[in-house]
Design a protein around this motif. Sequence first.
Motif, PDB file in Angstrom:
ATOM      1  N   LEU A 113       0.685  -0.747  -0.224  1.00 32.12           N
ATOM      2  CA  LEU A 113      -0.348  -0.189   0.321  1.00 32.12           C
ATOM      3  C   LEU A 113       0.777   1.163  -0.071  1.00 32.12           C
ATOM      4  N   ILE A 114       1.412   1.361  -1.281  1.00 29.96           N
ATOM      5  CA  ILE A 114       1.806   2.743  -1.609  1.00 29.96           C
ATOM      6  C   ILE A 114       1.055   4.408  -1.718  1.00 29.96           C
ATOM      7  N   PRO A 115       0.609   5.355  -0.711  1.00 22.32           N
ATOM      8  CA  PRO A 115      -0.334   6.233  -1.018  1.00 22.32           C
ATOM      9  C   PRO A 115      -0.261   6.770  -2.000  1.00 22.32           C
ATOM     10  N   GLY A 116      -1.129   7.156  -2.280  1.00 23.48           N
ATOM     11  CA  GLY A 116      -1.340   7.714  -3.734  1.00 23.48           C
ATOM     12  C   GLY A 116      -0.962   7.127  -4.912  1.00 23.48           C
TER      13      GLY A 116
ATOM     14  N   ASP B 259      -2.759   2.518  -3.794  1.00 25.72           N
ATOM     15  CA  ASP B 259      -3.567   2.691  -2.321  1.00 25.72           C
ATOM     16  C   ASP B 259      -5.361   3.493  -2.902  1.00 25.72           C
ATOM     17  N   THR B 260      -5.473   3.280  -3.705  1.00 26.41           N
ATOM     18  CA  THR B 260      -6.508   4.331  -4.954  1.00 26.41           C
ATOM     19  C   THR B 260      -7.544   3.375  -4.289  1.00 26.41           C
ATOM     20  N   GLU B 261      -8.367   3.461  -4.955  1.00 25.83           N
ATOM     21  CA  GLU B 261      -9.916   2.803  -4.636  1.00 25.83           C
ATOM     22  C   GLU B 261      -9.647   1.830  -6.278  1.00 25.83           C
TER      23      GLU B 261
ATOM     24  N   SER C  92      -2.931  -9.925   2.274  1.00 27.36           N
ATOM     25  CA  SER C  92      -1.607  -9.552   3.694  1.00 27.36           C
ATOM     26  C   SER C  92      -1.287  -7.768   2.520  1.00 27.36           C
ATOM     27  N   LEU C  93      -2.057  -6.879   4.141  1.00 30.34           N
ATOM     28  CA  LEU C  93      -2.065  -5.061   3.055  1.00 30.34           C
ATOM     29  C   LEU C  93      -0.467  -5.015   3.957  1.00 30.34           C
TER      30      LEU C  93
ATOM     31  N   ALA D   1     -10.052   0.530   6.735  1.00 29.54           N
ATOM     32  CA  ALA D   1     -11.402   1.099   5.964  1.00 29.54           C
ATOM     33  C   ALA D   1     -11.037  -0.797   4.657  1.00 29.54           C
ATOM     34  N   ILE D   2      -9.877  -0.389   4.392  1.00 27.75           N
ATOM     35  CA  ILE D   2      -9.159  -1.124   2.756  1.00 27.75           C
ATOM     36  C   ILE D   2      -9.380  -2.915   3.138  1.00 27.75           C
TER      37      ILE D   2
END
Length: 124
Positions: free
Chosen positions: A46-49, A52-54, A74-75, A108-109
Amino acid sequence: MAQMLLHPEISDFLDVVTHDESLELILENFARLAESGADMNVRIPLIPGLTDTEENLSGLAAVLEEHRAGCEVSLLPYNRFGEDKFERYGLEYLPGRLKTHKRTRLDAIRGMFEGRGFEVRIGG
């Protein structure tokens, strides 16, 4: 399945997958593994932006849903643990500008994948 990015343009940016054909091959191999009944732990960085985008997460969830067999998710939240290594070698740590995820975002994810019936854990 190795860490996978669903969209070729993201994969190209990170130089993980360089062609649409390569992404297609990864998806075909994943389908074969799922059909074989192999237990799989799908690790999603999960790399921000970026990852991890919807759009990306929904796409990954759809692929996983299509091939349900023995799939655990696994997140892998972004962290800054390697930053000191870059500093020691006098290199700029470009990802250092990214912020780590808040717990509410991780939950949330997780909920999105659990809502589709997957066993999910946060961390490797």
